[in-house]
Structures are given as structure tokens and as C-alpha cells.
Design an enzyme around this catalytic site. Structure first.
Site, short mmCIF file in Angstrom:
data_model
loop_
_atom_site.label_atom_id
_atom_site.label_comp_id
_atom_site.label_asym_id
_atom_site.label_seq_id
_atom_site.Cartn_x
_atom_site.Cartn_y
_atom_site.Cartn_z
N LYS A 79 13.43 6.93 -27.84
CA LYS A 79 12.18 6.45 -28.45
C LYS A 79 11.00 7.14 -27.78
O LYS A 79 10.99 7.29 -26.54
CB LYS A 79 12.10 4.92 -28.27
CG LYS A 79 10.92 4.25 -28.95
CD LYS A 79 10.93 2.73 -28.69
CE LYS A 79 9.85 1.99 -29.44
NZ LYS A 79 9.90 0.53 -29.23
N SER A 154 9.77 -2.20 -33.54
CA SER A 154 9.09 -0.93 -33.50
C SER A 154 10.01 0.27 -33.24
O SER A 154 9.59 1.40 -33.45
CB SER A 154 8.02 -0.96 -32.41
OG SER A 154 8.60 -1.12 -31.14
N SER A 178 11.93 -5.54 -30.83
CA SER A 178 11.90 -4.16 -31.32
C SER A 178 13.17 -3.34 -31.16
O SER A 178 13.24 -2.23 -31.69
CB SER A 178 10.76 -3.40 -30.66
OG SER A 178 9.56 -3.71 -31.30
N1 GLN Z 1 7.18 -6.85 -33.77
C1 GLN Z 1 6.69 -7.32 -32.52
C2 GLN Z 1 5.26 -6.88 -32.32
O1 GLN Z 1 4.72 -6.32 -33.20
C3 GLN Z 1 7.58 -6.86 -31.42
C4 GLN Z 1 7.35 -5.46 -31.02
C5 GLN Z 1 8.21 -5.03 -29.89
O2 GLN Z 1 9.20 -5.66 -29.53
N2 GLN Z 1 7.80 -3.95 -29.26
O3 GLN Z 1 4.67 -7.10 -31.31
#
Ligand code: GLN
Length: 486
Positions: A79, A154, A178
Site C-alpha cells: 500500500k 482504504s 481498511s
Molecule cells: N473507512 C474508515 C475511514 O474512513 C477507515 C479507514 C481506515 O481504516 N484507514 O476512516
């Protein structure tokens, strides 16, 4: 089976026996990327030369008899939130579009030392804020199962890349879901380790008390193989914990008799997709047939998790992202007429809409006069959520729930309504607030062919039990063998 579709375990046997070479595998993956990456857009950067060079080194070692271990010569994705020395690391943001860090993240370093070959940096929501990868400055990733749909987020680029066999595994980060939610949307395995199990050094910070890195893989065994390599304390991250790391693979014996499984009633609520609920309940029946005992439990503060997360995470983000000021690194707009003007314009141009929204929410929640009403209260709720789990884990060994209330949604479906987007994290967020380990594995498909994810949560530092249960379920089903039609 063709090379790109193999698991790490299968590929490693061929590499070890010298039936295929690291160069051959890497070239095959780069060719596949050339063929279908245009449709999926799972990568922000493809490291063609670097990966071929690394594969030659791996090949030399193996042919001279120095086989290091299971990841030796295995192409992986990373990532784009993990820094890599001399390699552009964008975090999905315009503000870091041309940033080349001077060192490797600890996870990356450990994977490289184990012989893994990084073929590219995976797409992601900007600064990991999002649930669909639509917040990437570099454009959205598409779900390999249905190109009109999101891969989750994400770590959507990581999940899509593994699912479409554009690498054998990837590493992602999980602050509120994420790793697990994109794994569920793309029909693969995603593991979020206990907070502190894995070093955060070199992982660009979003919400430091919640962030944790972990693997996205085709199978549970592959997730264990990856975790074996990068779990464990690190002197460069004071929140990483120096406790012994077990050999996760050796615990995968298919034996789960007597394990107590808790099913929280708060996770089977109105609004959850009917097919998701059905598939998860069927999975729970199967583990019961395999000898687990099933018990209904309660996690009474679940309904407050999303609201408290969306105070705590933006608050930490507003502080972490203060460093992108156009002075130290990253974007700096030209022609400013004062320092303040340069700060303002750099941040206005460099950050996308969702990141700005979070910075504003976080700054507001931390400001004098509002701190007690929002931030402190959210922290108190966090403690209550943690206690819910402590109570539950007195009675059960693992907890099973859906990973997400629905399967992958359409691109654009939720972009106009941040609240709707935030609600897709409802089942993944509590685990981060409590610092627990959690795994998502595929447990079926909807009638229109989209993967459904089962989530298994465990006690702190008890990754081996969730991996064991997930693996036993996996070998009694064939969901993880399904590949998208791409
Ligand atoms: N979807 C969640 C957010 O927008 C989690 C994101 C993540 O785990 N990095 O914060």
C-alpha cells in the site's frame, strides 16, 4: 494452474525446488499487470526495473543454494502508505505526489529481508481516509468482480491487486476497517493484527492510536506466512510490543473442537443486507458442525462506535497532518507572498475534500471549549467499548460477525453522502477502538456474484486462534479458491 493464480504456499514450493525462478515469476506478474491493470487501477506506481533487479538477486541466491524461506522470490504489492527508500510514496495524495522517502518502513524492510519482491505501490484513499478508494488523488480502483463497483477502502488497491492476481499478497493498513472491508469486498483474506503487534515505523500516520498494518492474501495460510515475517516489536516504534511471536502457520491444524464462538446480537441489525446475513449465519453453523460451541453475546455500546471513531480518528489526523505545510517535504505552491499564504495555498491545493473535512472536524473537536464535549467524551465511549469486549472474552474465545453490512457498492453511490460512507465501517470500527486483532475471510457470494466477508475477532495478541478458526473454515469450503472473471 497458471502461475499468477497460485497462493504463496504453492508458489514457494515451486521456487524452492527451482521449478520456476523469481525472474520468471516477476516477469509473469508484470505482464499480467500490463494486461489488466488498465481496467482495475490497483497500483499508483509500478516498480518494473526495481522488481526485476530484486528478482535477479533472489534468483542468484536460490541457485547458489541460499533459499531464505517461503517469501523468497515472491512478488508482492505494498500500500502506498508505507515509505520505501528512494521510491515515490504518495499516500494517495497530491501533497506527496513527488515524495521519495529516505528510508524503508519496518514492515517493508522485514519483507525484503525475507526475500519478497515489491512489484508496486497500491492505490488507496488519500491518507487512508475512506471506504471505497474513491478518495485517491490518482483516481479510483475498480473491483475485479464487477468493474462498476468499488473494491472497498482504504486499502482498495491492495485488495483488488491480490484478488485479480496482480501480486501474490499485499500489505495494507487498518484504522477503522481498511484491511478487512476491502478484503471482504474483493473476496480475499485480510488480517488486522492487535494494536502493537506490528511496527508502525514508516507507515504514514492517520490516527496513531488506531493504525495497524497487516497482510491481504488469497488464503488464511498465506496471511499467517506474511505475519510470521513482519510481526514483533521494533525499537523504532515505541507502541510496538516486545512479546514473543508464535509461528502462526504451525497453529493451522484444522482442529477447532471446543473453541467458544460468540455471536454479538448488535451485529445482526436492521439494515444489514439479507444475503450477507444469511451467508454469515451459515458460516457460523459450519464452525458449529466442526466442533465449536456457539453463544449469543452482547456488546452493548456498539451503536456508539462509529460516532466516537469519527471524533477520535479525525482529531488524531488533524494533528498528524499538520506536518504537511510545504516546508519540510511534499508539495509547496510557488509564488506565495507570505509564509501564511504559502501554508494556506499549499494545504488548500494539496489535500482533497475528505481529508480537509477530517482536518476541520478534528481541529474543531480538539479546540478549547469543545475538547470535553467531543474528544474526551469519545475517549470515554472508547473505554466502554473496550470493556464490552473484555467482558465478552471472559466467555468466548473468538467473536464472529459480518465484515460489512453489504457487499461492494457501485462507484459513485456514496460519494455525495459522507455519513452513508462512514456507516459502511460499522462492524469493523469497534475492533480498532479496542485494539483487538480481526480477520476477514470470504464466506459466500451474493446472487449477483459479489463476495461476502466473514469477520472473526480475537483477544489481544491472540492472532493464532482467529487464524486457526479462519483456516479450519476455509479448508471446509472453497470460497478462497474462487477468482474473479478478469
Ligand atoms: N473507512 C474508515 C475511514 O474512513 C477507515 C479507514 C481506515 O481504516 N484507514 O476512516
Amino acid at each position: 494452474m497458471e502461475l499468477p493464480f497460485l497462493t504463496i504456499r504453492e508458489l514457494s514450493l515451486l521456487l524452492k525446488r527451482k521449478e520456476v525462478s523469481p525472474v520468471e515469476v516477476t516477469k509473469t506478474i508484470l505482464d499480467r499487470i500490463d494486461g489488466i491493470e488498465g481496467k482495475v487501477h490497483a497500483y499508483i506506481s509500478i516498480l518494473r526495473e526495481e522488481s526485476l533487479k530484486a528478482s535477479k538477486r533472489a534468483e542468484e541466491l536460490i541457485s547458489s543454494g541460499d533459499y531464505i524461506g517461503t517469501l523468497h522470490g515472491v512478488p508482492i504489492g505494498v500500500k502506498d502508505i508505507f515509505v520505501m527508500k528512494g521510491t515515490r510514496t504518495t499516500c494517495g495524495s497530491k501533497i506527496l505526489e513527488n515524495f521519495a522517502p529516505p528510508y524503508d518502513a519496518t514492515i517493508v524492510e522485514r519483507l525484503k529481508n525475507a526475500g519478497a519482491i515489491v512489484v508496486g505501490k497500491n492505490n488507496m484513499d488519500e491518507f487512508a481516509m475512506g471506504s471505497s478508494t474513491e478518495n485517491s488523488y490518482f483516481g479510483p480502483t475498480r473491483n475485479p468482480w464487477d468493474l462498476e463497483r468499488v473494491p472497498g477502502g482504504s486499502s482498495g488497491g491492495s485488495a483488488a491487486a491480490v484478488s485479480a492476481s496482480l501480486c501474490f499478497a499485499s500489505i495494507g493498513t487498518d484504522t477503522g476497517g481498511s484491511i478487512r472491508q476491502p478484503a471482504a469486498f474483493c473476496g480475499i483474506t485480510g488480517l488486522k493484527p492487535t494494536y502493537g503487534r506490528v511496527s508502525r515505523f514508516g507507515m504514514i500516520a492517520f490516527a496513531s492510536s488506531l493504525d495497524q498494518g497487516g497482510p491481504l492474501t488469497k488464503t488464511v495460510e498465506d496471511a499467517a506466512l506474511m505475519l510470521n515475517v513482519f510481526a514483533g516489536g521494533d525499537n523504532k516504534d515505541s507502541t510496538s510490543v516486545h512479546v514473543p511471536v508464535p509461528d502462526y502457520v504451525s497453529h493451522l491444524n484444522g482442529e477447532i473442537k471446543g473453541i467458544r464462538v460468540g455471536v454479538p446480537k448488535e451485529y445482526f441489525i436492521k439494515g444489514i443486507d439479507f444475503e450477507v446475513e444469511k451467508a454469515v449465519k451459515k458460516a457460523i453453523e459450519l464452525v458449529e458442525d466442526l466442533g465449536c460451541s456457539i453463544e449469543e453475546i452482547t456488546l452493548p455500546h456498539t451503536e456508539y462506535a462509529v460516532s466516537s471513531y469519527y471524533i477520535i480518528a479525525p482529531s488524531e489526523a488533524s494533528s498528524n497532518l499538520a506536518r504537511y505545510d510545504g516546508v519540510r517535504y511534499g508539495l509547496r505552491v510557488p509564488d506565495s507572498n507570505s509564509l501564511r499564504d504559502m501554508y494556506n495555498r499549499t494545504r488548500a491545493e494539496g489535500f482533497g475534500a475528505e481529508v480537509k473535512r477530517r482536518i476541520m472536524i478534528g481541529t474543531y473537536a480538539l479546540s478549547a471549549g469543545y475538547y470535553d464535549a467531543y474528544y474526551l467524551k469519545a475517549q470515554r465511549v472508547r473505554t466502554l467499548i473496550k470493556r464490552d469486549f473484555e467482558e465478552a472474552f471472559k466467555k468466548v474465545d473468538v467473536i464472529m460477525t459480518p465484515t460489512s453490512p453489504e457487499a461492494a457498492f457501485k462507484i459513485g453511490e456514496k460519494t455525495d453522502d459522507p455519513l452513508k460512507m462512514y456507516l459502511s465501517d460499522i462492524f469493523t470500527i469497534p475492533c480498532n477502538l479496542a485494539g483487538l486483532p480481526g480477520i476477514a475471510i470470504p464466506c459466500g457470494f451474493t446472487s449477483n456474484g459479489l463476495p461476502i466477508g466473514l469477520q472473526i475477532l480475537g483477544k489481544p495478541f491472540d492472532e493464532e486462534t482467529i487464524l486457526r478458526v479462519a483456516h479450519a473454515y476455509e479448508i471446509h469450503t472453497n470460497w478462497s479458491e474462487k477468482r474473479p472473471p478478469i
